[in-house]
Design an enzyme around this catalytic site. Structure first.
Site, mmCIF file in Angstrom:
data_model
loop_
_atom_site.group_PDB
_atom_site.id
_atom_site.type_symbol
_atom_site.label_atom_id
_atom_site.label_comp_id
_atom_site.label_asym_id
_atom_site.label_seq_id
_atom_site.Cartn_x
_atom_site.Cartn_y
_atom_site.Cartn_z
ATOM 1 N N GLU A 101 31.124 42.764 46.453
ATOM 2 C CA GLU A 101 31.610 41.510 47.004
ATOM 3 C C GLU A 101 30.541 40.857 47.846
ATOM 4 O O GLU A 101 29.750 41.519 48.507
ATOM 5 C CB GLU A 101 32.856 41.777 47.838
ATOM 6 C CG GLU A 101 33.958 42.322 46.955
ATOM 7 C CD GLU A 101 35.185 42.762 47.718
ATOM 8 O OE1 GLU A 101 36.196 43.009 47.060
ATOM 9 O OE2 GLU A 101 35.136 42.883 48.945
ATOM 10 N N CYS A 152 29.434 53.123 50.646
ATOM 11 C CA CYS A 152 28.471 53.420 51.703
ATOM 12 C C CYS A 152 28.580 54.895 52.068
ATOM 13 O O CYS A 152 29.681 55.452 52.104
ATOM 14 C CB CYS A 152 28.739 52.566 52.941
ATOM 15 S SG CYS A 152 27.493 52.820 54.237
ATOM 16 N N GLY A 201 27.781 48.514 52.257
ATOM 17 C CA GLY A 201 26.589 49.355 52.179
ATOM 18 C C GLY A 201 25.680 49.276 53.388
ATOM 19 O O GLY A 201 25.792 48.386 54.219
ATOM 20 N N SER A 233 21.460 44.059 58.932
ATOM 21 C CA SER A 233 22.314 44.785 59.875
ATOM 22 C C SER A 233 22.295 46.262 59.518
ATOM 23 O O SER A 233 22.447 46.633 58.355
ATOM 24 C CB SER A 233 23.746 44.239 59.768
ATOM 25 O OG SER A 233 24.612 45.012 60.560
ATOM 26 N N LEU A 258 26.087 48.927 67.041
ATOM 27 C CA LEU A 258 25.998 49.912 68.123
ATOM 28 C C LEU A 258 27.358 50.582 68.363
ATOM 29 O O LEU A 258 27.493 51.781 68.283
ATOM 30 C CB LEU A 258 25.470 49.237 69.389
ATOM 31 C CG LEU A 258 24.860 50.168 70.407
ATOM 32 C CD1 LEU A 258 23.661 50.923 69.847
ATOM 33 C CD2 LEU A 258 24.441 49.399 71.650
ATOM 34 N N CYS A 376 34.562 41.318 58.123
ATOM 35 C CA CYS A 376 33.741 42.525 58.201
ATOM 36 C C CYS A 376 34.560 43.779 57.975
ATOM 37 O O CYS A 376 35.646 43.919 58.495
ATOM 38 C CB CYS A 376 33.131 42.670 59.590
ATOM 39 S SG CYS A 376 31.890 41.469 59.900
HETATM 40 N N1 SAH Z 1 26.056 48.971 57.072
HETATM 41 C C1 SAH Z 1 25.552 47.956 57.887
HETATM 42 C C2 SAH Z 1 25.889 46.565 57.404
HETATM 43 C C3 SAH Z 1 27.255 46.344 56.838
HETATM 44 S S1 SAH Z 1 28.610 46.535 57.918
HETATM 45 C C4 SAH Z 1 26.010 48.138 59.328
HETATM 46 O O1 SAH Z 1 26.865 48.963 59.567
HETATM 47 O O2 SAH Z 1 25.462 47.467 60.201
HETATM 48 C C5 SAH Z 1 28.568 44.981 58.806
HETATM 49 C C6 SAH Z 1 29.230 45.028 60.160
HETATM 50 O O3 SAH Z 1 30.645 45.102 60.034
HETATM 51 C C7 SAH Z 1 28.812 46.210 60.990
HETATM 52 O O4 SAH Z 1 28.522 45.836 62.305
HETATM 53 C C8 SAH Z 1 30.055 47.050 60.956
HETATM 54 O O5 SAH Z 1 30.095 47.930 62.014
HETATM 55 C C9 SAH Z 1 31.144 46.017 60.974
HETATM 56 N N2 SAH Z 1 32.438 46.533 60.557
HETATM 57 C C10 SAH Z 1 32.699 47.433 59.606
HETATM 58 N N3 SAH Z 1 34.016 47.656 59.507
HETATM 59 C C11 SAH Z 1 34.616 46.864 60.416
HETATM 60 C C12 SAH Z 1 35.977 46.622 60.776
HETATM 61 N N4 SAH Z 1 36.979 47.243 60.176
HETATM 62 N N5 SAH Z 1 36.216 45.724 61.753
HETATM 63 C C13 SAH Z 1 35.211 45.059 62.353
HETATM 64 N N6 SAH Z 1 33.920 45.238 62.042
HETATM 65 C C14 SAH Z 1 33.614 46.140 61.083
HETATM 66 FE FE1 SF4 Z 2 28.411 51.764 56.052
HETATM 67 FE FE2 SF4 Z 2 28.064 49.760 57.789
HETATM 68 FE FE3 SF4 Z 2 30.512 50.479 56.971
HETATM 69 FE FE4 SF4 Z 2 29.151 52.075 58.598
HETATM 70 S S1 SF4 Z 2 29.886 50.010 59.056
HETATM 71 S S2 SF4 Z 2 30.286 52.718 56.763
HETATM 72 S S3 SF4 Z 2 27.091 51.798 57.850
HETATM 73 S S4 SF4 Z 2 28.931 49.611 55.713
#
Ligand code: SAH
Ligand code: SF4
Length: 408
Positions: A101, A152, A201, A233, A258, A376
């Site tokens: 996606e 991922c 990912g 990211s 973070l 996200c």
């Molecule tokens: N894997 C990379 C990029 C993709 S995730 C990373 O983790 O940075 C993109 C962002 O979405 C990240 O900051 C991740 O922590 C956030 N994210 C993932 N699942 C989420 C959720 N359920 N609610 C809010 N943010 C989320």
């Molecule tokens: Fe992977 Fe980013 Fe999701 Fe963590 S937040 S599982 S690193 S896609």
């Protein structure tokens, strides 16, 4: 050029992922004119045409030869889900039937517009240090969020992609292909301005493909995005953060997921923290060769009861001290496969206040495309659907920064 590592790991390079010099070498070896190399690169990267039969200014024999060596579309759009807020989630079916996606996030910009209000939609908020001299009609500026893997491997407990697990890496042609396809689906008056590697990912787990996609996206003869408009990211893969900094001289915008300011809380949310604990991660961030006046984006997903205590915000203040950052707080988008959820709205505001009082720029990121599961962590696999659950009773979402979720 292609590194040995890249060639060993990923097999033959798909023609869509070739850089201009590689086209030149490939076509010269066939006895073709150097100019054809420019034309092919431009067809693909500027015009988004991946089918050689449509490259009408090339000799027919070259078009046939390109088709034979595998030049062609990298996938097709299986669905477009359009959200009430204008966000579009594109489901792209790849050659092996895997689906990924990518999300188009429009925001109105131009003279007198309220672009900055929308800036927290993604990390397109580096607009805050950019003075626009654009006198044209307001355009709709689009940020595209792209995926780098099917699933991922990082296993973050609040993320649908993490819970579903890793299926495979995307090739560089599939990463850049999302943008090539996305651009063909822009509405009248829309303009692609930012690309964020925030879909499914972990981009730095697929470093070589990500790096090549970055070179393609920012190549002036192709899509031509400025490096500062492309954000990678990461959950914090320390060696690859260092590598990215070196390979691109710190010019690629960096966002760090973070999500906690102490090792115990962070490891409970993000298993990668056990491998690269906070001290190592922070050292890598301090060593990132940021150009002057640029900042690292800190993403902090607020998960009720896990990392949302004001004392954690105070720890964060200390942890980030001296580092040029802006902070995006993201109340967790609920996912069906997890009982975790966002904090009460009041706690989100209290957390933000600690950070702003300490002098940090801190946005609460709006949920975009919530009704099409494009927010996200909702880029889903294996039928893991976002939960139909919103803020709890008594919450008072502030419309400007956090509309209540809508689900249809
Ligand atoms: N894997 C990379 C990029 C993709 S995730 C990373 O983790 O940075 C993109 C962002 O979405 C990240 O900051 C991740 O922590 C956030 N994210 C993932 N699942 C989420 C959720 N359920 N609610 C809010 N943010 C989320
Ligand atoms: Fe992977 Fe980013 Fe999701 Fe963590 S937040 S599982 S690193 S896609």
């Amino acid at each position: 050029m292609r590194t040995r590592d890249e060639a060993v790991k990923s097999g033959p390079l798909h023609p869509v992922a070739r850089l201009p010099q590689e086209w030149l070498d490939a076509l010269k070896a066939r006895g073709e004119r150097a100019f054809s190399a420019k034309q092919v690169f431009s067809w693909i990267q500027r015009h988004g045409v991946m089918d050689p039969t449509a490259m009408t200014n090339l000799p027919v024999r070259l078009r046939e030869a390109l088709a034979e060596e595998g030049l062609g579309p990298v996938g097709e759009v299986a669905h477009v889900h359009r959200s009430a807020d204008g966000t579009r989630k594109l489901v792209v079916r790849l050659k092996d039937e895997a689906t990924i996606e990518t999300v188009l996030l429009p925001s109105v910009s131009g003279p007198g517009s309220a672009a900055s209000e929308d800036a927290d939609a993604a990390v397109a908020d580096d607009e805050d240090d950019e003075v626009s001299t654009d006198k044209r009609e307001p355009r709709v500026r689009v940020t595209q969020c792209i995926s780098t893997q099917v699933g991922c491997a990082m296993g973050c407990v609040f993320c649908a992609s993490g819970v579903a697990g890793w299926k495979r890496h995307l090739g560089p042609e599939e990463i850049v292909g999302q943008v090539l396809i996305g651009r063909t689906l822009l509405d009248e008056g829309e303009e692609l301005r930012n690309v964020v590697f925030m879909g499914m990912g972990e981009p730095l787990h697929n470093y070589d493909a990500t790096a090549r996609a970055l070179r393609l996206l920012t190549h002036p003869e192709g899509i031509g995005l400025s490096t500062r408009k492309v954000t990678v990211s990461t959950s914090g893969l320390v060696p690859e953060i260092e590598r990215l900094g070196k390979d691109f001289e710190g010019k690629i915008a960096l966002a760090i997921s973070l999500h906690a300011a102490d090792d115990a809380s962070r490891s409970a949310l993000m298993p990668i923290n056990k491998k690269y604990p906070l001290a190592e991660l922070m050292a890598a961030l301090r060593g990132y060769p940021l150009p002057p006046r640029r900042r690292i984006t800190i993403e902090y997903t607020l998960v009720s009861g896990k990392n949302d205590d004001p004392t954690e915000a105070q720890r964060l203040v200390k942890l980030l001290r001296g580092l040029p950052v802006k902070i995006n707080l993201i109340p967790m988008n609920p996912i069906e496969v997890s009982p975790l959820g966002p904090p009460q709205w009041g706690r989100v505001l209290a957390f933000q206040k600690v950070l702003t009082d300490a002098g940090y720029t801190c946005f609460i990121r709006r949920r975009r495309g919530d009704d099409v599961s494009a927010a996200c962590g909702q880029l889903v696999l294996l039928g893991a659907k976002p939960k139909v659950k919103g803020f709890r009773k008594g919450d008072a979402p502030d419309k400007a920064s956090e509309p209540p979720p809508r689900h249809s």
